[in-house]
Motif scaffolding. Sequence first.
Motif, PDB file in Angstrom:
ATOM      1  N   MET A   1      23.957  49.620  43.838  1.00 24.57           N
ATOM      2  CA  MET A   1      25.325  48.866  43.827  1.00 24.57           C
ATOM      3  C   MET A   1      26.503  49.315  44.776  1.00 24.57           C
ATOM      4  SD  MET A   1      28.317  48.499  42.040  1.00 24.57           S
ATOM      5  CE  MET A   1      28.660  49.488  40.524  1.00 24.57           C
ATOM      6  N   PHE A   2      27.042  48.177  45.405  1.00 27.03           N
ATOM      7  CA  PHE A   2      28.145  48.541  46.160  1.00 27.03           C
ATOM      8  C   PHE A   2      29.415  48.316  45.586  1.00 27.03           C
ATOM      9  CE2 PHE A   2      24.218  47.450  48.677  1.00 27.03           C
ATOM     10  CZ  PHE A   2      24.358  48.418  49.889  1.00 27.03           C
ATOM     11  N   VAL A   3      30.477  49.250  45.974  1.00 27.47           N
ATOM     12  CA  VAL A   3      31.710  49.168  45.358  1.00 27.47           C
ATOM     13  C   VAL A   3      32.714  48.861  46.631  1.00 27.47           C
ATOM     14  CG1 VAL A   3      33.710  50.123  44.419  1.00 27.47           C
ATOM     15  CG2 VAL A   3      31.421  50.614  43.084  1.00 27.47           C
ATOM     16  N   VAL A   4      33.325  47.718  46.715  1.00 28.14           N
ATOM     17  CA  VAL A   4      34.187  47.450  47.753  1.00 28.14           C
ATOM     18  C   VAL A   4      35.642  47.270  47.117  1.00 28.14           C
ATOM     19  CG1 VAL A   4      34.828  45.622  49.383  1.00 28.14           C
ATOM     20  CG2 VAL A   4      32.418  45.858  48.863  1.00 28.14           C
ATOM     21  N   THR A   5      36.474  48.481  47.761  1.00 30.23           N
ATOM     22  CA  THR A   5      37.987  48.377  47.525  1.00 30.23           C
ATOM     23  C   THR A   5      38.476  47.522  48.471  1.00 30.23           C
ATOM     24  OG1 THR A   5      38.195  50.310  48.725  1.00 30.23           O
ATOM     25  CG2 THR A   5      37.768  50.770  46.384  1.00 30.23           C
ATOM     26  N   GLY A   6      39.800  47.162  48.045  1.00 31.60           N
ATOM     27  CA  GLY A   6      40.366  46.215  49.080  1.00 31.60           C
ATOM     28  C   GLY A   6      39.602  44.810  49.023  1.00 31.60           C
ATOM     29  N   ALA A   7      38.965  44.547  48.018  1.00 24.96           N
ATOM     30  CA  ALA A   7      38.007  43.359  47.929  1.00 24.96           C
ATOM     31  C   ALA A   7      38.697  41.912  48.207  1.00 24.96           C
ATOM     32  CB  ALA A   7      37.273  43.494  46.702  1.00 24.96           C
ATOM     33  N   THR A   8      39.686  41.886  47.934  1.00 20.71           N
ATOM     34  CA  THR A   8      40.555  40.548  48.111  1.00 20.71           C
ATOM     35  C   THR A   8      41.175  40.446  49.386  1.00 20.71           C
ATOM     36  OG1 THR A   8      42.449  41.127  46.955  1.00 20.71           O
ATOM     37  CG2 THR A   8      40.718  39.978  45.823  1.00 20.71           C
ATOM     38  N   GLY A   9      41.192  41.402  50.422  1.00 20.34           N
ATOM     39  CA  GLY A   9      42.006  41.406  51.526  1.00 20.34           C
ATOM     40  C   GLY A   9      41.144  40.713  52.877  1.00 20.34           C
ATOM     41  N   ASN A  10      41.560  40.971  53.823  1.00 16.98           N
ATOM     42  CA  ASN A  10      41.081  40.224  55.323  1.00 16.98           C
ATOM     43  C   ASN A  10      39.639  40.954  55.377  1.00 16.98           C
ATOM     44  OD1 ASN A  10      43.352  38.531  55.887  1.00 16.98           O
ATOM     45  ND2 ASN A  10      44.278  40.513  56.387  1.00 16.98           N
ATOM     46  N   VAL A  11      39.666  42.039  55.343  1.00 15.47           N
ATOM     47  CA  VAL A  11      38.425  43.019  55.619  1.00 15.47           C
ATOM     48  C   VAL A  11      37.459  42.636  54.424  1.00 15.47           C
ATOM     49  CG1 VAL A  11      37.191  45.109  56.298  1.00 15.47           C
ATOM     50  CG2 VAL A  11      39.554  44.534  57.475  1.00 15.47           C
ATOM     51  N   GLY A  12      37.867  43.507  53.425  1.00 12.83           N
ATOM     52  CA  GLY A  12      37.298  43.618  52.004  1.00 12.83           C
ATOM     53  C   GLY A  12      36.700  42.087  51.650  1.00 12.83           C
ATOM     54  N   GLY A  13      37.341  40.962  51.601  1.00  9.85           N
ATOM     55  CA  GLY A  13      37.008  39.702  51.033  1.00  9.85           C
ATOM     56  C   GLY A  13      35.719  39.375  51.934  1.00  9.85           C
ATOM     57  N   ARG A  32      44.618  43.180  41.360  1.00 13.30           N
ATOM     58  CA  ARG A  32      44.916  41.942  40.817  1.00 13.30           C
ATOM     59  C   ARG A  32      43.646  41.149  41.317  1.00 13.30           C
ATOM     60  NH1 ARG A  32      49.922  40.753  44.281  1.00 13.30           N
ATOM     61  NH2 ARG A  32      48.599  42.432  45.527  1.00 13.30           N
ATOM     62  N   PRO A  33      43.085  40.197  40.452  1.00 12.60           N
ATOM     63  CA  PRO A  33      41.814  39.564  40.696  1.00 12.60           C
ATOM     64  C   PRO A  33      42.052  38.431  41.858  1.00 12.60           C
ATOM     65  CG  PRO A  33      42.759  38.749  38.287  1.00 12.60           C
ATOM     66  CD  PRO A  33      43.684  39.927  39.036  1.00 12.60           C
ATOM     67  N   GLY A  34      41.143  38.054  42.455  1.00 10.86           N
ATOM     68  CA  GLY A  34      41.334  37.165  43.284  1.00 10.86           C
ATOM     69  C   GLY A  34      40.023  36.173  43.415  1.00 10.86           C
ATOM     70  N   PRO A  35      39.882  35.215  44.385  1.00  8.93           N
ATOM     71  CA  PRO A  35      38.593  34.391  44.558  1.00  8.93           C
ATOM     72  C   PRO A  35      37.687  35.412  45.011  1.00  8.93           C
ATOM     73  CG  PRO A  35      40.430  33.646  46.194  1.00  8.93           C
ATOM     74  CD  PRO A  35      40.820  34.848  45.256  1.00  8.93           C
ATOM     75  N   LEU A  36      36.186  35.143  44.234  1.00 11.02           N
ATOM     76  CA  LEU A  36      35.224  36.059  44.839  1.00 11.02           C
ATOM     77  C   LEU A  36      33.967  35.092  44.782  1.00 11.02           C
ATOM     78  CD1 LEU A  36      35.788  39.253  42.442  1.00 11.02           C
ATOM     79  CD2 LEU A  36      35.994  39.021  44.954  1.00 11.02           C
ATOM     80  N   PRO A  37      32.753  35.318  45.467  1.00 13.90           N
ATOM     81  CA  PRO A  37      31.671  34.714  45.355  1.00 13.90           C
ATOM     82  C   PRO A  37      31.003  34.732  44.282  1.00 13.90           C
ATOM     83  CG  PRO A  37      31.834  36.321  47.235  1.00 13.90           C
ATOM     84  CD  PRO A  37      32.733  36.484  46.518  1.00 13.90           C
ATOM     85  N   GLY A  39      28.764  35.520  41.183  1.00  7.50           N
ATOM     86  CA  GLY A  39      27.877  36.778  40.751  1.00  7.50           C
ATOM     87  C   GLY A  39      28.509  38.094  41.138  1.00  7.50           C
ATOM     88  N   VAL A  40      29.744  37.891  41.729  1.00 10.28           N
ATOM     89  CA  VAL A  40      30.361  39.421  42.238  1.00 10.28           C
ATOM     90  C   VAL A  40      31.132  39.710  40.926  1.00 10.28           C
ATOM     91  CG1 VAL A  40      31.990  40.441  43.596  1.00 10.28           C
ATOM     92  CG2 VAL A  40      30.028  38.983  44.648  1.00 10.28           C
ATOM     93  N   ARG A  41      31.144  41.042  40.407  1.00  6.84           N
ATOM     94  CA  ARG A  41      31.829  41.437  39.151  1.00  6.84           C
ATOM     95  C   ARG A  41      33.013  41.877  39.776  1.00  6.84           C
ATOM     96  NH1 ARG A  41      32.151  46.743  35.916  1.00  6.84           N
ATOM     97  NH2 ARG A  41      31.289  47.853  37.933  1.00  6.84           N
ATOM     98  N   HIS A  42      34.228  41.505  39.294  1.00  4.66           N
ATOM     99  CA  HIS A  42      35.638  42.092  39.659  1.00  4.66           C
ATOM    100  C   HIS A  42      35.815  43.360  38.756  1.00  4.66           C
ATOM    101  CE1 HIS A  42      40.020  42.434  39.802  1.00  4.66           C
ATOM    102  NE2 HIS A  42      39.675  42.433  41.112  1.00  4.66           N
ATOM    103  N   SER A  43      36.440  44.376  39.480  1.00  2.00           N
ATOM    104  CA  SER A  43      36.971  45.378  38.388  1.00  2.00           C
ATOM    105  C   SER A  43      38.284  45.860  38.782  1.00  2.00           C
ATOM    106  CB  SER A  43      36.031  46.653  38.478  1.00  2.00           C
ATOM    107  OG  SER A  43      36.335  47.551  37.706  1.00  2.00           O
ATOM    108  N   ALA A  44      39.338  45.740  37.786  1.00  2.00           N
ATOM    109  CA  ALA A  44      40.667  45.929  38.237  1.00  2.00           C
ATOM    110  C   ALA A  44      40.775  47.463  38.440  1.00  2.00           C
ATOM    111  CB  ALA A  44      41.479  45.451  37.159  1.00  2.00           C
ATOM    112  N   GLY A  45      41.296  48.059  39.340  1.00  2.00           N
ATOM    113  CA  GLY A  45      41.691  49.356  39.636  1.00  2.00           C
ATOM    114  C   GLY A  45      42.592  49.597  40.772  1.00  2.00           C
ATOM    115  N   ASP A  46      43.228  50.762  40.568  1.00  2.00           N
ATOM    116  CA  ASP A  46      44.519  51.063  41.626  1.00  2.00           C
ATOM    117  C   ASP A  46      44.073  52.405  42.250  1.00  2.00           C
ATOM    118  OD1 ASP A  46      46.694  51.725  42.889  1.00  2.00           O
ATOM    119  OD2 ASP A  46      47.910  51.212  41.345  1.00  2.00           O
TER     120      ASP A  46
END
Length: 271
Positions: A1-13, A32-37, A39-46
Amino acid sequence: MFVVTGATGNVGGELVRLLAAAGERVTAVSRRPGPLPEGVRHSAGDLGDPASLKAAFDGAGALFLLVAGHEPHAVLEAAKAGGVRRVVLLSSQGAGTRPGLYGQPAAFEEAVRGSGLDWTILRPGGFASNALAWAEPIRAHRTAAAPFADVALPVIDPADIAEVASVVLRRDGHAGRTYVLTGPQPVTPRERAAAIGQALGAEVRFVEQSREEARAQMLGFMPDQAVEGTLTILGTPTEEEQRVSPDVERLLGRAPRPFATWATRNLAAFQ
Ligand SMILES: NC(=O)c1ccc[n+]([C@@H]2O[C@H](COP(=O)([O-])OP(=O)(O)OC[C@H]3O[C@@H](n4cnc5c(N)ncnc54)[C@H](OP(=O)(O)O)[C@@H]3O)[C@@H](O)[C@H]2O)c1
């Protein structure tokens, strides 16, 4: 499994989209959550609060890590405890060319290199997407303002960074490597504004700001040290910072995308 941080940004998205399209399992991390494809799980984290990332890291194998917060060692320990074996760090070219002004990314790089994980560091130059700061003034009055109008830098399309990240996360052979990522040719701020105008089919007026005007504006959304580092590179780049790096082409087997392609793809933001 891949964890992508910055997942709602220009690169991460874009990276989340590429990994999901390749059939990979992805956990997307942002505060904060954002639009995701689908099947992709969002996990809120700082990233500034490493304990908040524990749930995201559970069962992960690889991590795309953004520079944010000031505890890279604790973030990497939490990642290892969750099962992460490979980390790809999104650093900055300035960490190599001006480590004194880019202390935060330089500290993340050092932590990643000493983590015991299989690591790769990406050092992009300035992003094409920084031109989104012009979206509102171009929509409102067809004007773009920036300092150092005629200083050219090889800005990179964030989608190319995401594609490189996808390759080095999914394929072996990149451990212990640091890649400098740039666009295909140096372009000045004045030329970037003109390229947006060309894509729009309308003239965009360019207004050159003083360093002080730009500094005051940038302090609204960037920390002080990052503003100084960025303005120094924008105004007085070294030869290395103006040079086109071969790394994107080597890794992707094609040239990086020019600024004009980014402008056309993001035209809706300026209309
Ligand atoms: N712009 C440039 O020219 C440039 C050049 C070299 C390197 N970089 C590096 O590239 C990075 C990514 O750029 P980008 O354009 O993709 O960013 P972006 O579009 O501004 O998005 C930032 C992403 O990171 C998340 N984020 C921010 N702070 C966070 C935190 N403390 N904990 C968890 N998630 C956090 C944001 O979501 P939330 O706000 O919801 O958390 C968002 O998903 C930059 O942060 C910078 O370090 C940028």
